[in-house]
Design a protein around this motif. Structure first.
Motif, short mmCIF file in Angstrom:
data_model
loop_
_atom_site.label_atom_id
_atom_site.label_comp_id
_atom_site.label_asym_id
_atom_site.label_seq_id
_atom_site.Cartn_x
_atom_site.Cartn_y
_atom_site.Cartn_z
N ARG A 162 6.04 13.95 2.40
CA ARG A 162 6.77 12.86 3.05
C ARG A 162 7.10 11.76 2.06
N MET A 163 6.19 11.48 1.15
CA MET A 163 6.44 10.46 0.12
C MET A 163 7.64 10.84 -0.75
N LYS A 164 7.72 12.10 -1.12
CA LYS A 164 8.84 12.55 -1.95
C LYS A 164 10.17 12.44 -1.20
N ILE A 165 10.15 12.82 0.06
CA ILE A 165 11.37 12.76 0.87
C ILE A 165 11.84 11.31 0.98
N ILE A 166 10.92 10.41 1.30
CA ILE A 166 11.27 9.00 1.44
C ILE A 166 11.71 8.43 0.10
N GLY A 167 11.03 8.82 -0.98
CA GLY A 167 11.38 8.32 -2.30
C GLY A 167 12.79 8.73 -2.71
N LEU A 168 13.14 10.00 -2.52
CA LEU A 168 14.47 10.48 -2.87
C LEU A 168 15.53 9.87 -1.95
N ALA A 169 15.18 9.68 -0.68
CA ALA A 169 16.12 9.04 0.24
C ALA A 169 16.39 7.61 -0.19
N LEU A 170 15.34 6.89 -0.56
CA LEU A 170 15.49 5.51 -1.01
C LEU A 170 16.30 5.44 -2.29
N ALA A 171 16.02 6.34 -3.23
CA ALA A 171 16.73 6.35 -4.50
C ALA A 171 18.22 6.56 -4.30
N ASN A 172 18.59 7.46 -3.41
CA ASN A 172 20.00 7.75 -3.20
C ASN A 172 20.67 6.70 -2.32
N ASP A 206 0.83 -1.20 0.00
CA ASP A 206 0.00 0.00 0.00
C ASP A 206 0.87 1.26 0.00
N PHE A 207 1.97 1.20 0.76
CA PHE A 207 2.88 2.34 0.81
C PHE A 207 3.50 2.58 -0.57
N GLY A 208 3.92 1.51 -1.22
CA GLY A 208 4.51 1.63 -2.55
C GLY A 208 3.52 2.14 -3.57
N ILE A 209 2.27 1.69 -3.46
CA ILE A 209 1.23 2.18 -4.38
C ILE A 209 1.00 3.67 -4.17
N ALA A 210 1.06 4.10 -2.90
CA ALA A 210 0.92 5.53 -2.60
C ALA A 210 2.09 6.32 -3.19
N MET A 211 3.30 5.73 -3.16
CA MET A 211 4.47 6.37 -3.77
C MET A 211 4.25 6.55 -5.27
N ARG A 212 3.81 5.48 -5.92
CA ARG A 212 3.58 5.54 -7.37
C ARG A 212 2.47 6.52 -7.71
N ALA A 213 1.44 6.56 -6.88
CA ALA A 213 0.33 7.48 -7.13
C ALA A 213 0.77 8.93 -6.96
#
Length: 288
Positions: A177-187, A153-160
Motif C-alpha cells: 500500500r505504501m508503494k501504491i500511494i507513493g507512486l500515486a503521489l509522485a505522479n 508517522d505515515f511519511g516516516i513509514a514511506m521512507r522506511a
C-alpha cells in the motif's frame, strides 16, 4: 537574458516533476517511467478543460486526481501482479499515450486567447514577474505539504519502506500500500508540472512528455550531489535542494542554447549532462 528568465520559470514549473522523481527514485528506489505519460496527462487535462472555459484553479484538483490514478495503476501492477516496476511504468506510460490522444482528440491543442492562472490573476504589472510570483507560491505550497507529509508517522513509514522494506513489513506496515500511494503521489506531482507548463507555454502536445523523466532525474541527481557534498540530513533542506536542482538544470540547458548549440541537439545535451553528473562521483572514487 530571456533564455535564463525562461529557464528559471520553467525550472519552477518542473518542480513537481523533481519532487515526484525524488519520491519514486530516492524514497522508494523505484525507477518510474510513468512520469512521461502522467506529465502529458496533466497537460492534456489542463488544455481540454481550459478550452471549455473551466477556471485554472478548478482544473488543478482534476489534474491531481488524473496523475494520482496513473501512478496508482503503476503501483497496483507492480505490487499486485508482481511485475517489475520499470516494466509496469512502461506499460502504463504506453497506455497513457492512447488515453491522452483520446482525451485531447488531436496531437496538439493551442490555448490562444484563453485565460490561464498566469493571466487571470494579476498581482504584479510585469507579466514575467507575475508568472514567477504565482509559480513561486505554487512551489512553496507543494514543498510545505510534501515536507510536512514526510515528517509525519505515515511519511516516516514511506521512507522506511524504501530504506528497509523487510524491516518495516515486520513492524506491521503494509509496504504494498505504501508503494501504491507513493507512486500515486509522485505522479500527481508530475501531473501538476504538466498543468503549470501547459499554461506557461500556451499549448499541450502529445509529445511534450517524451524524455521528461530525464529532466526530473537530472534535477534530483544535481540535488543529490549537493546533499552528499554538504552532508545534508534534513528533509526540508533536501527538498529545497531538489527544487534548486530543477532550476539549475534548466539554467544549464539555457546556457547551452545561448552559446549557440543547435536546439535539435538539446535532448542529446540533456542526456550527456545527466550522464556526467551520475559519473563524476564514481570517477572520483576510481581516482581514490
Amino acid at each position: 537574458m530571456s533564455f535564463y528568465l525562461t529557464a528559471l520559470l520553467q525550472g519552477l514549473c518542473f518542480s513537481g516533476i523533481a519532487l515526484g522523481i525524488y519520491i519514486s527514485m530516492k524514497i522508494f528506489n523505484i525507477p518510474d517511467i510513468t512520469t512521461d505519460g502522467s506529465y502529458t496527462l496533466g497537460g492534456v487535462v489542463t488544455a481540454v478543460l481550459l478550452t471549455h472555459h473551466v477556471s485554472g484553479y478548478l482544473i488543478l484538483p482534476a489534474v491531481i486526481i488524473a496523475g494520482w490514478i496513473a501512478g496508482g495503476m503503476t503501483g497496483l501492477i507492480h505490487t499486485k501482479l508482481k511485475i517489475n516496476p520499470l516494466l509496469a511504468g512502461i506499460l502504463v506510460m504506453t497506455a497513457l499515450y492512447s488515453v491522452n490522444l483520446t482525451v485531447m482528440g488531436r496531437s496538439n491543442l493551442p490555448l490562444v486567447s484563453i485565460s490561464s492562472i498566469f493571466t487571470s490573476l494579476t498581482v504584479l504589472a510585469d507579466p514575467n514577474q507575475n508568472t514567477g510570483l504565482i509559480l513561486l507560491v505554487f512551489v512553496i505550497v507543494i514543498t510545505l505539504l510534501i515536507g510536512y507529509l514526510l515528517k509525519t508517522d505515515f511519511g516516516i513509514a514511506m521512507r522506511a519502506t524504501g530504506n528497509s522494506e523487510s524491516m518495516i513489513r515486520a513492524l506491521g506496515v503494509n509496504t504494498e500500500r505504501m508503494k501504491i500511494i507513493g507512486l500515486a503521489l509522485a505522479n500527481a506531482l508530475t501531473a501538476v508540472s504538466g498543468y503549470l507548463i501547459t499554461q506557461f507555454q500556451g499549448f499541450a502536445d502529445m509529445n511534450m512528455g517524451i524524455g521528461i523523466v530525464i529532466v526530473g532525474l537530472g534535477s534530483v541527481i544535481v540535488a543529490e550531489t549537493l546533499i552528499n557534498w554538504l552532508r545534508i540530513t534534513s528533509v526540508w533542506i533536501s527538498l529545497i535542494l531538489v527544487l534548486a536542482g530543477a532550476i539549475i538544470f534548466q539554467l544549464i540547458l539555457a546556457l547551452t542554447l545561448s552559446i549557440g548549440v543547435d536546439a535539435n541537439l538539446l535532448k542529446l545535451v540533456t542526456a550527456v549532462f545527466v550522464l556526467l553528473i551520475v559519473s563524476l562521483p564514481r570517477l572520483n572514487r576510481v581516482k581514490d
